[in-house]
Design an enzyme around this catalytic site. Sequence first.
Site, PDB file in Angstrom:
ATOM      1  N   TYR A  99       0.891  -1.273   0.104  1.00 58.92           N
ATOM      2  CA  TYR A  99      -0.096   0.055   0.176  1.00 58.92           C
ATOM      3  C   TYR A  99       0.892   1.332   0.076  1.00 58.92           C
ATOM      4  CZ  TYR A  99      -3.786   3.173   1.337  1.00 58.92           C
ATOM      5  OH  TYR A  99      -4.546   4.191   1.554  1.00 58.92           O
ATOM      6  N   TRP A 139      -4.614  -7.241  18.662  1.00 61.78           N
ATOM      7  CA  TRP A 139      -3.332  -7.796  18.067  1.00 61.78           C
ATOM      8  C   TRP A 139      -2.331  -6.851  19.046  1.00 61.78           C
ATOM      9  CZ3 TRP A 139      -2.746  -9.484  12.326  1.00 61.78           C
ATOM     10  CH2 TRP A 139      -3.590 -10.683  12.199  1.00 61.78           C
ATOM     11  N   ASP A 173       2.704  -5.959  15.704  1.00 60.60           N
ATOM     12  CA  ASP A 173       2.410  -4.348  16.064  1.00 60.60           C
ATOM     13  C   ASP A 173       2.353  -3.690  14.841  1.00 60.60           C
ATOM     14  OD1 ASP A 173       1.810  -4.269  18.879  1.00 60.60           O
ATOM     15  OD2 ASP A 173       4.128  -4.361  19.203  1.00 60.60           O
TER      16      ASP A 173
END
Length: 393
Positions: free
Chosen positions: A139, A243, A351
């Site tokens: 992206y 998460w 992370d």
Amino acid sequence: MITDKQTKIYVAGHRGLVGSAIWKNLEERGYNNLVGRTHSELDLTDQQAVREFFDTERPQAVVLAAAFVGGIMANSLYRADFIMQNMKMQCNVISEAFAHGVEKLLFLGSTCIYPKNAPQPMKEDCLLTSPLEYTNEEYAIAKIAGLKMCESYNLQYGTNYIAVMPTNLYGPNDNFHLENSHVMPAMMRKVYLAQLIHDGNWDSIRRDLDIRPVEGVSGSSQTDDILGILAKYGIYDNKVVLWGTGTPLREFLWSEDMADASVHVLLNVDFADIIGTEKYSSVHYGNSIDGAVDRNHSSGRGGAIPSLGEIRNCHINVGTGKELTIRRLSELVAEAVGFTGTIEFDATKPDGTPRKLIDVGKLHSLGWTHRVEIEDGVGMLFDWYKKSLVKYI
């Protein structure tokens, strides 16, 4: 600068989080000659369809807010889609805007363009100085290509294409679908559903899933199927599992603030304001034919004029210049929802980038600063989410 309220402005992605807010902001300023198309009406990855749209509509200005987006999970699962879908949309819209003599174009990117370990806060000049964060590399590369398209067209042809790079956005019309939503709406929906399970409020759970099914599981599904799919996404009775470690720092900007910044730049900021009028006047800007740029004549490029030095990093960061941890964000979300349970973090999951604070000095120098602080914005987002459920009753 765009001063005529009758200027025809095409907003690509006008139903999305930012695009819808930009449309609303323009209308509030008196710009009513707006053009929008849904994905079903115009597939921006289809070059011929985009060309035919520009042939018919002939917009004078374009806001490219359409994108294929998502959070860490979506970026990991759909890597090819993230680079190809975004590149196709950008190439088609920018090239056709140029071919049709569009006077002003605003391209919306993302601050994920910056290196994973960039110095904080991140200035525009740190672009391409070291490796990207792996989880959103595709992206980021697509968005870097988009801003470089704008910069390169300006330098070669004298166009007026401006690229803005917003930080993490949230607000009305946000995406709350668990498979591909960003961190805040995903977190908020998880916390909300965990509280509903604890309360035994199955009417609200089923309504939520009817509006936004998860992997084909809707409100009409069996209770065990619903609990099973929610558990897959870390949603339990009075407990949510998120998460990562909760330690990454993130900056968040209310989408309507982003829209206001975008419209401010669209209407009031030109390429010359970014690189400086002295350099701007030194760069050759191609001959004009009936107000459009001549694509066949360009006697020089800014980057090839030694006295000017290298002209790069002409994009503009858009954010608040403030940050908080993901763990602190979860506390604000729990407070807004009224969540009484526990929030756990799964450190075995990624992370993402450890910190992503941007320097907004350039934006401030161009006359714009944010209004909504995160402590207020989280509650505003939850209010919007609740209303989005009620209107379907």
